[in-house]
Design a protein around this motif. Structure first.
Motif, PDB file in Angstrom:
ATOM      1  N   CYS B  45      -0.909   3.801  -8.358  1.00  0.00           N
ATOM      2  CA  CYS B  45      -1.310   3.031  -9.540  1.00  0.00           C
ATOM      3  C   CYS B  45      -1.427   1.553  -9.212  1.00  0.00           C
ATOM      4  O   CYS B  45      -2.141   0.819  -9.862  1.00  0.00           O
ATOM      5  CB  CYS B  45      -0.333   3.244 -10.679  1.00  0.00           C
ATOM      6  SG  CYS B  45       1.213   2.335 -10.488  1.00  0.00           S
ATOM      7  N   ARG B  46      -0.699   1.105  -8.207  1.00  0.00           N
ATOM      8  CA  ARG B  46      -0.790  -0.274  -7.714  1.00  0.00           C
ATOM      9  C   ARG B  46      -0.324  -1.317  -8.728  1.00  0.00           C
ATOM     10  O   ARG B  46      -0.728  -2.467  -8.679  1.00  0.00           O
ATOM     11  CB  ARG B  46      -2.232  -0.592  -7.297  1.00  0.00           C
ATOM     12  CG  ARG B  46      -2.714   0.306  -6.198  1.00  0.00           C
ATOM     13  CD  ARG B  46      -2.286  -0.197  -4.873  1.00  0.00           C
ATOM     14  NE  ARG B  46      -1.779   0.869  -4.021  1.00  0.00           N
ATOM     15  CZ  ARG B  46      -1.270   0.663  -2.811  1.00  0.00           C
ATOM     16  NH1 ARG B  46      -1.221  -0.537  -2.324  1.00  0.00           N
ATOM     17  NH2 ARG B  46      -0.812   1.650  -2.110  1.00  0.00           N
ATOM     18  N   MET B  47       0.485  -0.883  -9.670  1.00  0.00           N
ATOM     19  CA  MET B  47       0.942  -1.833 -10.682  1.00  0.00           C
ATOM     20  C   MET B  47       2.155  -2.599 -10.181  1.00  0.00           C
ATOM     21  O   MET B  47       2.501  -3.644 -10.695  1.00  0.00           O
ATOM     22  CB  MET B  47       1.291  -1.062 -11.955  1.00  0.00           C
ATOM     23  CG  MET B  47       1.441  -1.922 -13.179  1.00  0.00           C
ATOM     24  SD  MET B  47      -0.071  -2.782 -13.554  1.00  0.00           S
ATOM     25  CE  MET B  47       0.588  -4.202 -14.406  1.00  0.00           C
ATOM     26  N   CYS B  48       2.802  -2.081  -9.147  1.00  0.00           N
ATOM     27  CA  CYS B  48       4.090  -2.633  -8.740  1.00  0.00           C
ATOM     28  C   CYS B  48       3.934  -3.696  -7.653  1.00  0.00           C
ATOM     29  O   CYS B  48       4.867  -3.944  -6.909  1.00  0.00           O
ATOM     30  CB  CYS B  48       4.970  -1.498  -8.233  1.00  0.00           C
ATOM     31  SG  CYS B  48       4.250  -0.691  -6.801  1.00  0.00           S
ATOM     32  N   LEU B  49       2.765  -4.301  -7.560  1.00  0.00           N
ATOM     33  CA  LEU B  49       2.503  -5.232  -6.465  1.00  0.00           C
ATOM     34  C   LEU B  49       3.480  -6.414  -6.443  1.00  0.00           C
ATOM     35  O   LEU B  49       3.828  -6.958  -7.486  1.00  0.00           O
ATOM     36  CB  LEU B  49       1.068  -5.761  -6.589  1.00  0.00           C
ATOM     37  CG  LEU B  49      -0.011  -4.684  -6.461  1.00  0.00           C
ATOM     38  CD1 LEU B  49      -1.379  -5.265  -6.791  1.00  0.00           C
ATOM     39  CD2 LEU B  49      -0.012  -4.100  -5.068  1.00  0.00           C
TER      40      LEU B  49
END
Ligand code: SF4
Ligand code: FES
Ligand code: FES
Lengths: 222, 667
Positions: B45-49
């Protein structure tokens, strides 16, 4: 998603394909393929086995083959994998057909390089020959699909028909290919113009002396 | 243990931790959609960058990056903020703006995180993608256009439920989450994907459009659908329980609940007994409490009285009934309704001694006559975890699909006396071996199992590998309170009691009691009520504060979520009131007094937590003969009066267990 392939009527396909099993020849091949992977890793064999199954279906139906759900399940059982996992693989790769195709599966590349080099003409040639995107012609000969880049951009525009590429096309050469196929001939695959694979058109433009002999250029370097 | 710096603060993190976990340890909140503590890492999801030094000068997905020594992590830099905003914008490109009609509204991760990272409006000019609904069964409703492809549901089905029927088909923008060929997902844990789904793609079908989370009163209590004692939260509005959600308890249910736990609650408002009934001329007619009590007093039972406890009752009810029976001079108490008569002289020998959480550590497992997937689904998931760590599982009994690979040893119980060599070897080499004995084997092989436990040294220093799995929530509490006769319920029958109290007991063979005056104290009009001479309407588990003991002997207390319907009362108060009419007034006026008394009688029930039973196995006949022909639970979804009254459970049973028969009948 209107274009997404729908799974053809389940009851009917189950009746037709429920009893699918390898031919003797393919059974040997399948065994060899599975043997290429370490024990417990047979899931890795799903791609080659699915391809083999699709080809077998093709041979049985005299088309390019497709993967009916019972055949997918057969492959899953061969590999001891849950049906869902193999089904995911089949839907991911566009090379696997979820609906029946014709004897010739015409895949026209429409991605930018091909488009700039005239893939519209290629598509027009197909259209005028009676092919329609996503459909099979009534005689069961041709299925037309527009695909993304097939990695032969240097020879754009191109189509892939069954296992062969036809490259450097224009309206006329595409028409000629379709007509030849319809007559039952096999046109020569590769570039349709005077060109060797992806070398320059009309012969070499550099290192010309190399064509006939192993020429030593060193003396010419000033 | 690596030392890392999170936003300038140095902390030490456990080896193997990810950057996301490090940030959490440092008290930083990291937005996420795909990451979940209990599932494998997907990183999609790549939200936790976050920004990490040393490393390439680009944002990194913290959930998939191992924390390493001397790392510097930044969670608040402009780059991080920008990156997350970008991700959010991408995620929202195809997400519909339908929060007003979405059941997830108010408890949606996407909603919450878009408040922190979302743009005010969309810059996206093209058409949004739309995805057709997928059928997943009677429990899960889908609105797949809302899906953000985090794949939590896929990973849950594969890793925890062990039912690989949910997957992602297609690719790229056209990727869709679906059940296999859109058939119902055949898992008894399917409801958990509703909680896992961070958006409103998977919502609860029975609860669709019922309520908004902020209108609900939340009550913490204990589930009674099986003996696991799942910690739950009942969400109610007014007098009705609208839904049931699991609470986190690492020792018991982690954060899962079975579909039965979640969705039997709609049975709480159906087929309810809401007034007393008295049988007159062979017919049950409504009556007042006075009339009902008078009818019981008229029996003049003297000391010829007994009590039979059902599967769902709490310890308070059983204690109150026991107090009355004893005060009247009786002693016949039994809770094993279907006739089980295993030895209960040592409770450790009928307890799940390894504990539910301990099961995960086991390295060799022998199941004897138990269909664990139905009898204790959340113990079954622990076994799946043990297998992941390398445990081997053997089983005696008819073959069933337990969602994992089992080596079946046939259904002949004599195997207990002479284990095949490979099994014996596996146990010899095991450090933490366990055996789980189910109800199907308890009757004829309890002694043989104990003997085998001894010879395999299942009980050793700091480890007790002998387990019995019960599936009624009242069982362990009942046994602790003495609801067990030597010969089981047959002893009660033989005692020919004039008066018998059935505490929500619906599985009894009532024909054996046709000479007795039967008083049914319970909440649902099921078998027990049909056979009763007097019905006293009681409270279900949602309507009383009660104590339950789960299969590992864990004493847990639940609170009342709603009031019982109509004239129904909490069960202990019924016995208190009746005792006065019978001239044997019980010595407690409040539930606290009752609990104090109960704690004096059975000290273990006085405090919450694991009761300890001393390992002191009884000497029993140790030859096991015969075969296990079937497991006790015939229909997972219809095991008690509440779920039999629940339309959702009926649907699940019809579709998931009898679907094939239905399809055949239709043809
Ligand atoms: S349905 Fe929900 S849980 Fe499943 S992939 Fe989509 S968003 Fe994630
Ligand atoms: S763009 Fe057509 S082959 Fe690459
Ligand atoms: S939470 Fe890290 S990528 Fe989804």
């Amino acid at each position: 998603m209107a274009e997404a392939p729908q799974i053809p009527d389940e009851a009917e396909t189950r009746a037709r394909w429920g009893g699918f099993a390898w031919t003797t020849e393919n059974a040997v091949k399948a065994k060899e393929i599975i043997g290429r992977y370490p024990a417990g890793r047979q899931a890795s064999a799903s791609l080659p086995l699915l391809d083999l199954a699709q080809r077998q279906v093709g041979a049985e139906t005299k088309t390019q083959g497709w993967l009916p759900v019972p055949v997918i399940e057969f492959v899953a059982r061969e590999l001891d994998m849950p049906y869902m996992r193999v089904f995911e693989v089949v839907t991911f790769y566009t090379m696997f057909n979820l609906v029946p195709v014709g004897r010739y599966h015409v895949q026209v590349c429409g991605t930018t390089p091909c488009m700039l080099r005239g893939s519209d003409d290629v598509l027009a040639a197909c259209k005028n020959h009676g092919l329609a995107k996503g459909k099979t012609t009534p005689d069961g000969l041709f299925t037309l699909t527009e695909v993304e880049c097939l990695g032969a951009c240097t020879n754009a525009p191109m189509v892939q028909i069954n296992d062969d590429n036809y490259e450097d096309l224009d309206y006329d050469s595409m028409t000629a290919i379709l007509e030849a196929l319809a007559r039952g001939e096999t046109p020569k695959p590769g570039p349709q113009i005077d060109r060797q694979t992806s070398a320059p058109e009309g012969g070499p433009t550099t290192l010309k002396e190399m064509v006939s002999e192993n020429h030593d250029y060193r003396g010419e370097w000033a | 243990m690596p030392k890392v710096k999170v936003d300038g603060v140095e902390i030490e993190v456990p080896a193997g931790a990810t950057v996301l976990q490090a940030c959490e340890l440092a008290g930083k909140e990291i937005p996420r959609f795909c990451y979940h503590e209990r599932l494998s890492i997907a990183g999609n999801c790549r939200m936790c960058l976050v920004e990490v030094k040393p490393g390439p000068p680009k944002p990194q997905a913290s959930c998939a990056l191992p924390a390493a020594d001397n790392q510097e992590i930044f969670t608040t830099t402009p780059m991080v903020k920008h990156a997350r905003e970008g991700m959010m914008e991408f995620l929202l490109i195809n997400h519909p703006l339908d929060c007003p009609i979405c059941d997830q509204g108010g408890e949606c991760d996407l909603q919450d995180q878009s408040i922190a990272y979302g743009r005010g409006q969309s810059r996206f000019q093209e058409n949004k993608r739309a995805v057709t609904e997928k059928y997943m069964g009677p429990i899960v409703k889908t609105v797949m256009t809302r899906c953000i492809q985090c794949t939590r549901c896929v990973r849950f089905a594969e890793e925890v439920a062990g039912v690989e029927e949910i997957g992602a088909i297609g690719r790229g923008e056209d990727m869709q989450i679906t059940s296999y060929l859109e058939h119902a997902v055949t898992s008894e844990l399917s409801g958990n994907v509703v909680d896992l789904c961070p958006v409103g793609a998977l919502t609860s079908k029975p609860y669709a459009f019922e309520a908004r989370p902020w209108e609900l009163k939340k009550t913490l209590t204990i589930d009674v659908m099986d003996a696991v004692g799942t910690n739950i939260r009942l969400d109610s509005r007014g007098r009705q329980v609208l839904r049931c959600l699991p609470r986190i308890n690492e020792d018991v249910n982690e954060e899962w609940a079975t579909d039965k736990t979640r969705h039997a609650v709609d049975g709480l408002v159906r087929r309810r007994l809401d007034k007393p009934y008295v049988r007159r001329d062979g017919k049950l007619v409504p009556a007042t409490w006075e009339e009902a009590f008078a009818a019981i007093a008229a029996v003049n039972a003297g000391s010829s009285v007994a009590a039979v406890a059902g599967d769902l009752v709490d310890c308070e009810t059983m204690y109150a009934a026991k107090a009355l029976v004893t005060a009247m001079g009786g002693s016949l108490l039994e809770g094993r309704q279907t006739g089980m008569d295993y030895d209960t002289s040592s409770l450790a020998a009928v307890n799940f001694n390894t504990t539910i959480a301990g099961t995960e550590e086991a390295d060799a497992i022998l199941l004897v006559g138990t269909n664990l997937r139905w009898e204790a689904p959340l113990v079954n998931t622990r076994i799946r975890k043990a297998i992941k760590k390398g445990a081997k599982v053997f089983a005696i009994g008819p073959e069933v699909d337990l969602t994992y690979r089992v080596e079946w040893l046939g259904n002949d119980l004599s195997v207990l006396g002479k284990l095949p060599k490979n099994v014996a070897d596996a146990f010899k080499g095991a450090e933490r071996p366990i055996m789980i004995v189910g109800g199907a084997a308890l009757r004829s092989a309890h002694g043989a199992a104990l003997k085998l436990a001894k010879s395999l040294k299942l009980v050793r220093d700091g480890w007790n590998g002998f387990n019995v799995v019960h599936f009624s929530a009242a069982r362990m509490g009942g046994l602790m309170l003495g609801y067990a006769q030597k010969g089981g319920i047959a002893d009660v029958v033989a005692g020919k009691p004039k008066l018998v109290f059935f505490l929500g007991a619906d599985e009894v063979d009532f024909s054996k009691f046709d000479k007795s005056f039967k008083v049914y104290v319970g909440h649902h009009g099921d078998h027990g009520a049909h056979h009763a001479d007097v019905i006293l309407p009681g409270a279900s588990y949602a309507e009383k504060s009660g104590t339950w003991v789960n299969l590992e002997g864990r004493v847990q207390r639940g609170e009342r979520a709603v009031f019982p319907p109509g004239d129904a009362r909490e069960d202990w108060t019924i016995f208190r009131a009746l005792s006065e009419k019978l001239g044997q007034t019980l010595p407690f006026d409040t539930i606290e007094e009752l609990r104090a008394d109960m704690g004096r009688d059975v000290p273990a029930l006085a405090k919450e937590g694991l009761a300890s039973f001393e390992w002191n196995p009884p000497a029993l006949s140790d030859t096991a003969v015969g075969t296990i022909d079937a497991y006790p639970i015939k229909d997972f979804y219809l095991t008690n009066a509440i779920c039999r009254a629940s339309p959702t459970m009926q649907l699940c049973s019809a579709e998931l267990l009898h679907g094939d028969e239905l399809a055949e009948a239709a043809e």
